[in-house]
Design a protein around this motif. Sequence first.
Motif, PDB file in Angstrom:
ATOM      1  N   SER A  32     -31.934  38.138 -32.106  1.00 23.02           N
ATOM      2  CA  SER A  32     -30.937  37.538 -31.211  1.00 23.02           C
ATOM      3  C   SER A  32     -29.563  38.137 -31.455  1.00 23.02           C
ATOM      4  CB  SER A  32     -30.888  36.019 -31.418  1.00 23.02           C
ATOM      5  OG  SER A  32     -32.100  35.428 -31.031  1.00 23.02           O
ATOM      6  N   GLU A  33     -29.316  38.529 -32.713  1.00 22.65           N
ATOM      7  CA  GLU A  33     -28.025  39.127 -33.030  1.00 22.65           C
ATOM      8  C   GLU A  33     -27.840  40.455 -32.308  1.00 22.65           C
ATOM      9  OE1 GLU A  33     -28.943  36.107 -35.976  1.00 22.65           O
ATOM     10  OE2 GLU A  33     -30.093  37.833 -35.229  1.00 22.65           O
ATOM     11  N   ASP A  34     -28.925  41.228 -32.221  1.00 25.60           N
ATOM     12  CA  ASP A  34     -28.856  42.506 -31.504  1.00 25.60           C
ATOM     13  C   ASP A  34     -28.483  42.275 -30.043  1.00 25.60           C
ATOM     14  OD1 ASP A  34     -29.525  43.931 -33.754  1.00 25.60           O
ATOM     15  OD2 ASP A  34     -31.680  43.972 -33.278  1.00 25.60           O
ATOM     16  N   MET A  35     -29.136  41.310 -29.419  1.00 17.04           N
ATOM     17  CA  MET A  35     -28.839  41.026 -28.021  1.00 17.04           C
ATOM     18  C   MET A  35     -27.458  40.401 -27.874  1.00 17.04           C
ATOM     19  SD  MET A  35     -31.056  38.960 -25.162  1.00 17.04           S
ATOM     20  CE  MET A  35     -32.249  40.295 -25.021  1.00 17.04           C
ATOM     21  N   GLY A  36     -27.094  39.573 -28.823  1.00 12.87           N
ATOM     22  CA  GLY A  36     -25.786  38.929 -28.759  1.00 12.87           C
ATOM     23  C   GLY A  36     -24.647  39.933 -28.756  1.00 12.87           C
ATOM     24  N   ALA A  37     -24.809  41.020 -29.496  1.00 16.19           N
ATOM     25  CA  ALA A  37     -23.772  42.053 -29.527  1.00 16.19           C
ATOM     26  C   ALA A  37     -23.567  42.675 -28.142  1.00 16.19           C
ATOM     27  CB  ALA A  37     -24.151  43.135 -30.533  1.00 16.19           C
ATOM     28  N   LEU A  38     -24.627  42.733 -27.354  1.00 13.84           N
ATOM     29  CA  LEU A  38     -24.515  43.254 -25.989  1.00 13.84           C
ATOM     30  C   LEU A  38     -23.741  42.275 -25.115  1.00 13.84           C
ATOM     31  CD1 LEU A  38     -28.161  44.587 -25.446  1.00 13.84           C
ATOM     32  CD2 LEU A  38     -26.140  45.894 -26.099  1.00 13.84           C
ATOM     33  N   PHE A  39     -24.061  40.997 -25.245  1.00 17.70           N
ATOM     34  CA  PHE A  39     -23.376  39.986 -24.441  1.00 17.70           C
ATOM     35  C   PHE A  39     -21.906  39.866 -24.822  1.00 17.70           C
ATOM     36  CE2 PHE A  39     -27.641  38.671 -23.297  1.00 17.70           C
ATOM     37  CZ  PHE A  39     -27.492  38.175 -22.013  1.00 17.70           C
TER      38      PHE A  39
END
Length: 426
Positions: free
Chosen positions: A38-45
């Motif tokens: 989720s952290e990986d995706m959160g960095a995109l958001f």
Amino acid sequence: MSEQRINTKCVQAGYKPGNGEPRQIPIIQSTTFKYDTSEDMGALFDLEASGYFYSRLQNPTCDMVAAKIAALEGGSAGMLTSSGQAANFFALFNICETGSHIVASSSIYGGTFNLISVTMAKMGIDVTFVPPTASEEELHAAFRDNTRAMFGETIANPALTVLDIEKFAKVAHEHGVPLVVDNTFPTPVNCRPIEWGADIVTHSTTKYMDGHGSCIGGAIVDSGKFDWMAHADKFPGLCTPDESYHGITYAKKFGQGGAFITKATAQLMRDFGCSQSPMSAYMLNLGLESLHVRMPRHVENGQAVAEFLQGHDKVVKVNYSGLKGDPYYETAQKYLPDGGCGVVSFELKGGRAAAESFMKRLKLAAIETHVADARTCCLNPATSTHRQMTDEQLNAAGIPAGLIRMSCGLEDKQDLIEDLAQALEG
């Protein structure tokens, strides 16, 4: 190696495969993208990392093609949209909001005219239309304290007026606003508005860039040269924190070269979803690879047809900036030294009735609501693309009811002339 020339960019720009990777741009036909945490995706958001999470906002195939178009125009960043209309709307709405004002050339495509004067007016954005031939004094007079953008078309569709880009840019910049130029008809092969002072360039990629009538699409290119922070009071959307996106201030975080396109993607594409499909982007790239070869032929055919029509006794007037004596000939020599496009418009004696009779007799040229195709097509704007405009508006835009717009394709020019000749005889 020195800066690549436009012909090479048409073929090579936007995508450089690595060892063992596909030579052609890959079609990433996926709506979503998988991440390990989720952290990986959160960095995109959070816009802290580059990557993809949903193709409504961005897709790798689309971004590769957008990068090619940005390179062709000499811009810092680009994005694809679902249509040219979406591109123009995004380009303007990205810097305008309720209470804003736009100064626009009156000689623009009817759909764009309606977008600005009717639809955006319902959103509380006002417009003042000015003639493409307006003097600097007349242009200055159209500006207000709440003006946020100036808009025009390099070659207007279908009036074929030629915009004095340098003059419009000078006035826009003196008022601290960007000049947005729709460069659909000449394409960057024949004109690059950024080199003349334009700040944002738009395209209906449906036209010459695609070139084969296969896919609807649009593009926006940011020059990266307009200093948003120098006019921060005019552009709060770019220069103050965006609370809908974690308080990011786009102009500070992404700078002059990235702020405009990042905001248009993170805000407008997120909310409106006017995204181009990966398959359409792939098809568009195939067209771009031959754009530099096709445009000279379109210009050659347009010039030949215009010269034939100019001497015909059933034609009142021919609009084509490549003709000596055309009101825009000198302007075209400055901005379009290699020619503009293959579109010719001409007014027939007998007005609307003559136009309807003429079009029924065409054999090679097809009646289509389209333009800038490999195949020649024709229409009467007053009864099609511009039918929402009054006669007064049509005349102000240089589009009388008897006007025919002919888009010369890649056929033999003599066959096009013979088709015109037989239709005019009727």
